[in-house]
Motif scaffolding. Structure first.
Motif, PDB file in Angstrom:
ATOM      1  N   LEU A  26       0.841  -1.196   0.000  1.00  0.00           N
ATOM      2  CA  LEU A  26       0.000   0.000   0.000  1.00  0.00           C
ATOM      3  C   LEU A  26       0.881   1.253   0.000  1.00  0.00           C
ATOM      4  O   LEU A  26       0.607   2.227  -0.708  1.00  0.00           O
ATOM      5  CB  LEU A  26      -0.941   0.000   1.215  1.00  0.00           C
ATOM      6  CG  LEU A  26      -2.167  -0.912   1.086  1.00  0.00           C
ATOM      7  CD1 LEU A  26      -2.853  -1.120   2.427  1.00  0.00           C
ATOM      8  CD2 LEU A  26      -3.158  -0.341   0.071  1.00  0.00           C
ATOM      9  N   LEU A  63      -5.363  -1.337  -5.925  1.00  0.00           N
ATOM     10  CA  LEU A  63      -4.585  -0.392  -5.133  1.00  0.00           C
ATOM     11  C   LEU A  63      -4.798   1.027  -5.652  1.00  0.00           C
ATOM     12  O   LEU A  63      -4.828   1.989  -4.885  1.00  0.00           O
ATOM     13  CB  LEU A  63      -3.096  -0.744  -5.179  1.00  0.00           C
ATOM     14  CG  LEU A  63      -2.685  -2.117  -4.615  1.00  0.00           C
ATOM     15  CD1 LEU A  63      -1.169  -2.203  -4.556  1.00  0.00           C
ATOM     16  CD2 LEU A  63      -3.284  -2.341  -3.243  1.00  0.00           C
ATOM     17  N   THR A  86      -5.423   5.513   1.081  1.00  0.00           N
ATOM     18  CA  THR A  86      -4.125   4.977   1.463  1.00  0.00           C
ATOM     19  C   THR A  86      -3.151   6.100   1.786  1.00  0.00           C
ATOM     20  O   THR A  86      -2.466   6.077   2.813  1.00  0.00           O
ATOM     21  CB  THR A  86      -3.536   4.103   0.334  1.00  0.00           C
ATOM     22  OG1 THR A  86      -4.391   2.979   0.121  1.00  0.00           O
ATOM     23  CG2 THR A  86      -2.144   3.621   0.675  1.00  0.00           C
TER      24      THR A  86
END
Lengths: 145, 145
Positions: free
Chosen positions: B17, B129, B136
């Motif tokens: 991440l 992602l 994130t």
DNA sequence: CAAAAATAAGACTAAATTTTCTTATTTGCA
DNA sequence: TGCAAATAAGAAAATTTAGTCTTATTTTTG
């Protein structure tokens, strides 16, 4: 590897489910239970001691002793056993291991896991051992021998 | 105790991440990453080696070397990292630890956990992602120094 | 009362996981 | 070319979890 509970917890759940398949206060020795759920007797015995001290299970020493379900199956939920053995950190900690995961500083799955985690908690809280009895009996009987 | 993933997996997810918050192919040394996610450098390095051999992460040796996201963040999902580190037994085994748990011989929570488990899998598979990037970045930046 | 069979308790061992250490190799740069 | 900084790899140490063993105590039964 276990799924979400420790081995102790899994076996504790299995043992309590086993006990709940019989009339309340029916005694079973650690040996009987361990053979049924296919686990080492001493380990099962130790786990049941934990559940004894948390009040879910009762024990009787001596020649014809053993363990028994102390609370009525209509009043015990799976979450009670989980709570007694593994505790409830599973329902508090960030699934990705991030510190300080909160609404203000959420991790990327904070919301979605939060929802699933709550549903998991609910699942383990909703039904009592009594309500699970039929399916439990069927499963227990399928465990060979 | 971790929630559902091993420590390795948690840190692997955090590291990936972290990498995904920067342009693809940006190099970071294991030290930088470990400081950011607050974990032992050697351990992080070892985890990233695993992810390197599974192809998600790339590595460059030497003086100015490090690790980088090898696959485009739009093509990596959290489940890919989980699969590479912990495997997918979590989504196959009985949550109560019973053997032979199936539709024919279900455990007391077979159906309800089955549903939650599938939703968990979906949650880890649905978003890439890239799609998680904003949240994130916010989370990474909140991890002090 | 003595023997047998059971739990209780705690020490101990084993295995798995996590973490650290060490050595080798690679690479960039002065 | 030689040094510094990095990953690679695997051994080793530490920690946690799982499981075993031993001793004490309790209780039933002959």
């Amino acid at each position: 590897m276990t799924v979400i509970f420790s081995k102790k917890c899994e076996l504790g759940l299995q043992a309590v489910l086993y006990l709940s398949a019989f009339p309340k206060n029916t005694l079973f020795s650690a040996l009987e239970i361990s053979e049924k759920i296919n686990a080492p007797k001493e380990f099962v015995s130790k786990i049941l001691q934990t559940l004894t001290s948390s009040g879910i299970v009762g024990s009787k020493k001596g020649n014809s002793g053993g363990f028994y379900l102390k609370i009525d199956p209509g009043s015990v939920r799976l979450i009670d056993v989980v709570s007694a053995i593994d505790g409830l950190d599973l329902f508090r900690n960030c699934v990705l291991g991030f510190p300080g995961c909160s609404v203000d500083e959420p991790c990327p799955v904070h919301e979605s896991w939060g929802k699933l985690r709550n549903e998991t908690y609910t699942m383990l809280s909703n039904q009592t051992l009594a309500e699970l009895r039929d399916i439990t009996v069927n499963k227990i009987n399928s465990l060979k021998k």
